[in-house]
Design a protein around this motif. Structure first.
Motif, PDB file in Angstrom:
ATOM      1  N   ALA A 136     -66.774  48.782 -17.513  1.00 25.98           N
ATOM      2  CA  ALA A 136     -66.650  50.129 -18.085  1.00 25.98           C
ATOM      3  C   ALA A 136     -67.985  50.858 -18.021  1.00 25.98           C
ATOM      4  CB  ALA A 136     -66.146  50.052 -19.524  1.00 25.98           C
ATOM      5  N   ASP A 137     -69.069  50.160 -18.341  1.00 28.70           N
ATOM      6  CA  ASP A 137     -70.400  50.772 -18.270  1.00 28.70           C
ATOM      7  C   ASP A 137     -70.772  51.130 -16.837  1.00 28.70           C
ATOM      8  OD1 ASP A 137     -70.734  50.558 -21.016  1.00 28.70           O
ATOM      9  OD2 ASP A 137     -71.918  48.701 -20.885  1.00 28.70           O
ATOM     10  N   ALA A 138     -70.443  50.256 -15.904  1.00 26.81           N
ATOM     11  CA  ALA A 138     -70.794  50.504 -14.497  1.00 26.81           C
ATOM     12  C   ALA A 138     -70.019  51.673 -13.903  1.00 26.81           C
ATOM     13  CB  ALA A 138     -70.551  49.245 -13.667  1.00 26.81           C
ATOM     14  N   THR A 139     -68.813  51.910 -14.397  1.00 24.01           N
ATOM     15  CA  THR A 139     -67.951  52.944 -13.806  1.00 24.01           C
ATOM     16  C   THR A 139     -67.767  54.180 -14.687  1.00 24.01           C
ATOM     17  OG1 THR A 139     -65.974  51.893 -14.731  1.00 24.01           O
ATOM     18  CG2 THR A 139     -66.632  51.233 -12.491  1.00 24.01           C
ATOM     19  N   ASP A 140     -68.371  54.162 -15.866  1.00 20.04           N
ATOM     20  CA  ASP A 140     -68.198  55.243 -16.838  1.00 20.04           C
ATOM     21  C   ASP A 140     -66.730  55.466 -17.200  1.00 20.04           C
ATOM     22  OD1 ASP A 140     -70.888  55.828 -17.236  1.00 20.04           O
ATOM     23  OD2 ASP A 140     -70.943  57.199 -15.520  1.00 20.04           O
ATOM     24  N   ASP A 141     -65.945  54.380 -17.211  1.00 18.82           N
ATOM     25  CA  ASP A 141     -64.546  54.436 -17.618  1.00 18.82           C
ATOM     26  C   ASP A 141     -64.412  53.652 -18.921  1.00 18.82           C
ATOM     27  OD1 ASP A 141     -61.831  54.298 -18.036  1.00 18.82           O
ATOM     28  OD2 ASP A 141     -61.338  53.526 -16.043  1.00 18.82           O
ATOM     29  N   HIS A 142     -64.580  54.369 -20.044  1.00 21.37           N
ATOM     30  CA  HIS A 142     -64.559  53.744 -21.358  1.00 21.37           C
ATOM     31  C   HIS A 142     -63.265  54.036 -22.118  1.00 21.37           C
ATOM     32  CE1 HIS A 142     -68.889  53.783 -20.383  1.00 21.37           C
ATOM     33  NE2 HIS A 142     -68.847  52.617 -20.993  1.00 21.37           N
ATOM     34  N   GLN A 143     -62.167  54.124 -21.393  1.00 27.63           N
ATOM     35  CA  GLN A 143     -60.884  54.364 -22.058  1.00 27.63           C
ATOM     36  C   GLN A 143     -60.634  53.263 -23.094  1.00 27.63           C
ATOM     37  OE1 GLN A 143     -57.061  53.682 -20.051  1.00 27.63           O
ATOM     38  NE2 GLN A 143     -56.587  55.831 -20.492  1.00 27.63           N
ATOM     39  N   TRP A 144     -60.135  53.645 -24.248  1.00 24.41           N
ATOM     40  CA  TRP A 144     -59.967  52.721 -25.365  1.00 24.41           C
ATOM     41  C   TRP A 144     -59.121  51.501 -25.027  1.00 24.41           C
ATOM     42  CZ3 TRP A 144     -55.077  51.746 -27.125  1.00 24.41           C
ATOM     43  CH2 TRP A 144     -54.087  52.679 -26.790  1.00 24.41           C
ATOM     44  N   ILE A 145     -58.179  51.639 -24.132  1.00 26.16           N
ATOM     45  CA  ILE A 145     -57.309  50.513 -23.785  1.00 26.16           C
ATOM     46  C   ILE A 145     -58.106  49.350 -23.179  1.00 26.16           C
ATOM     47  CG2 ILE A 145     -56.657  51.234 -21.443  1.00 26.16           C
ATOM     48  CD1 ILE A 145     -54.236  49.873 -24.069  1.00 26.16           C
ATOM     49  N   HIS A 146     -59.312  49.677 -22.687  1.00 23.58           N
ATOM     50  CA  HIS A 146     -60.183  48.658 -22.095  1.00 23.58           C
ATOM     51  C   HIS A 146     -61.285  48.183 -23.046  1.00 23.58           C
ATOM     52  CE1 HIS A 146     -58.228  49.652 -18.365  1.00 23.58           C
ATOM     53  NE2 HIS A 146     -58.724  50.882 -18.358  1.00 23.58           N
ATOM     54  N   VAL A 147     -61.814  49.068 -23.867  1.00 19.19           N
ATOM     55  CA  VAL A 147     -63.061  48.739 -24.583  1.00 19.19           C
ATOM     56  C   VAL A 147     -62.973  48.760 -26.115  1.00 19.19           C
ATOM     57  CG1 VAL A 147     -64.493  49.496 -22.643  1.00 19.19           C
ATOM     58  CG2 VAL A 147     -63.913  51.127 -24.465  1.00 19.19           C
ATOM     59  N   ASP A 148     -61.836  49.086 -26.676  1.00 20.40           N
ATOM     60  CA  ASP A 148     -61.722  49.153 -28.141  1.00 20.40           C
ATOM     61  C   ASP A 148     -60.661  48.159 -28.621  1.00 20.40           C
ATOM     62  OD1 ASP A 148     -61.355  49.798 -30.827  1.00 20.40           O
ATOM     63  OD2 ASP A 148     -61.490  51.968 -30.480  1.00 20.40           O
ATOM     64  N   PRO A 149     -61.058  46.904 -28.870  1.00 20.07           N
ATOM     65  CA  PRO A 149     -60.080  45.881 -29.261  1.00 20.07           C
ATOM     66  C   PRO A 149     -59.277  46.234 -30.511  1.00 20.07           C
ATOM     67  CG  PRO A 149     -62.141  44.835 -28.631  1.00 20.07           C
ATOM     68  CD  PRO A 149     -62.405  46.326 -28.686  1.00 20.07           C
ATOM     69  N   GLU A 150     -59.912  46.882 -31.491  1.00 23.17           N
ATOM     70  CA  GLU A 150     -59.177  47.230 -32.722  1.00 23.17           C
ATOM     71  C   GLU A 150     -58.074  48.244 -32.430  1.00 23.17           C
ATOM     72  OE1 GLU A 150     -59.041  45.982 -35.854  1.00 23.17           O
ATOM     73  OE2 GLU A 150     -60.231  44.418 -34.862  1.00 23.17           O
ATOM     74  N   ARG A 151     -58.410  49.298 -31.741  1.00 25.17           N
ATOM     75  CA  ARG A 151     -57.406  50.322 -31.423  1.00 25.17           C
ATOM     76  C   ARG A 151     -56.348  49.766 -30.468  1.00 25.17           C
ATOM     77  NH1 ARG A 151     -58.455  56.320 -28.775  1.00 25.17           N
ATOM     78  NH2 ARG A 151     -56.284  56.985 -28.889  1.00 25.17           N
ATOM     79  N   ALA A 152     -56.782  48.941 -29.505  1.00 26.60           N
ATOM     80  CA  ALA A 152     -55.859  48.412 -28.493  1.00 26.60           C
ATOM     81  C   ALA A 152     -54.824  47.457 -29.082  1.00 26.60           C
ATOM     82  CB  ALA A 152     -56.647  47.732 -27.377  1.00 26.60           C
ATOM     83  N   LYS A 153     -55.116  46.870 -30.257  1.00 24.38           N
ATOM     84  CA  LYS A 153     -54.129  45.994 -30.907  1.00 24.38           C
ATOM     85  C   LYS A 153     -52.814  46.731 -31.132  1.00 24.38           C
ATOM     86  CE  LYS A 153     -57.269  43.043 -33.491  1.00 24.38           C
ATOM     87  NZ  LYS A 153     -57.778  42.713 -34.837  1.00 24.38           N
ATOM     88  N   ASP A 154     -52.887  48.028 -31.404  1.00 23.02           N
ATOM     89  CA  ASP A 154     -51.690  48.828 -31.649  1.00 23.02           C
ATOM     90  C   ASP A 154     -51.209  49.563 -30.398  1.00 23.02           C
ATOM     91  OD1 ASP A 154     -51.675  48.114 -34.372  1.00 23.02           O
ATOM     92  OD2 ASP A 154     -53.145  49.695 -34.823  1.00 23.02           O
ATOM     93  N   GLY A 155     -51.852  49.304 -29.270  1.00 27.41           N
ATOM     94  CA  GLY A 155     -51.483  49.957 -28.014  1.00 27.41           C
ATOM     95  C   GLY A 155     -50.330  49.245 -27.327  1.00 27.41           C
ATOM     96  N   PRO A 156     -49.974  49.695 -26.153  1.00 30.45           N
ATOM     97  CA  PRO A 156     -48.797  49.176 -25.449  1.00 30.45           C
ATOM     98  C   PRO A 156     -48.908  47.715 -25.011  1.00 30.45           C
ATOM     99  CG  PRO A 156     -50.028  50.678 -24.043  1.00 30.45           C
ATOM    100  CD  PRO A 156     -50.644  50.757 -25.408  1.00 30.45           C
ATOM    101  N   PHE A 157     -50.124  47.149 -24.964  1.00 28.49           N
ATOM    102  CA  PHE A 157     -50.279  45.785 -24.470  1.00 28.49           C
ATOM    103  C   PHE A 157     -50.736  44.807 -25.547  1.00 28.49           C
ATOM    104  CE2 PHE A 157     -51.190  48.770 -20.974  1.00 28.49           C
ATOM    105  CZ  PHE A 157     -50.040  48.540 -20.237  1.00 28.49           C
ATOM    106  N   GLY A 158     -50.905  45.283 -26.775  1.00 33.12           N
ATOM    107  CA  GLY A 158     -51.273  44.420 -27.887  1.00 33.12           C
ATOM    108  C   GLY A 158     -52.718  43.953 -27.883  1.00 33.12           C
TER     109      GLY A 158
END
Length: 150
Positions: A34-56
């Motif tokens: 994410a740092d190398a590509t400047d792609d910090h979408q929460w589904i990749h880098v925010d474990p707390e928020r991603a728990k409630d996302g489509p992939f758990g």
């Protein structure tokens, strides 16, 4: 690993490759990508928020998975007398399933086609699958094209 000499490659179209060893995909690897590509979408880098996302939980970027095709390919096929190996492109790539943080992937596939190209090179087209350990669907299905020179 399959080892084939450069001059023998044309006769190996259809040869199965892999499986390679498993490559772990921990959260810190995803964060570094994410740092190398400047792609910090929460589904990749925010474990707390991603728990409630489509992939758990968090998942690897598709392009992280795709970028690992190169070291996995290098593990699957060795052409020791090729002095130059070039990633020429991709004919097809799909991401059928996400790679959860903490999982592992590996490559299987086949050498689909070998053709002569100018400059004394060979163009290799492969059909590859990047599997996720324990998953029913692959992470990536691709058709990479390489050029090897001696």
């Amino acid at each position: 690993m399959t080892t084939i000499k450069f001059d023998d490659l044309p006769g190996h179209a259809g040869t199965s490759l892999g499986p390679t060893g498993w490559v772990e995909i921990p959260q810190d690897r995803i964060d570094r990508f994410a740092d190398a590509t400047d792609d910090h979408q929460w589904i990749h880098v925010d474990p707390e928020r991603a728990k409630d996302g489509p992939f758990g939980g968090t998942i690897a970027h598709g392009y992280l998975t795709l970028s690992l095709l190169i070291p996995l390919w290098t593990e699957a096929l060795d052409v020791p007398d090729a002095t130059t190996k070039v990633n020429y492109g991709l004919n097809k790539v799909r991401f059928p399933a996400p790679v959860p943080a903490g999982s592992a992937i590996r490559l299987t596939g086949s050498l689909a086609k070998v053709e002569e190209v100018g400059g004394g090179g060979l163009q290799l087209t492969a059909d590859v699958v990047i599997e996720i350990r324990g998953a029913g669907k692959p992470a990536c299905v691709a058709q990479p094209v390489f050029r090897f020179y001696r």
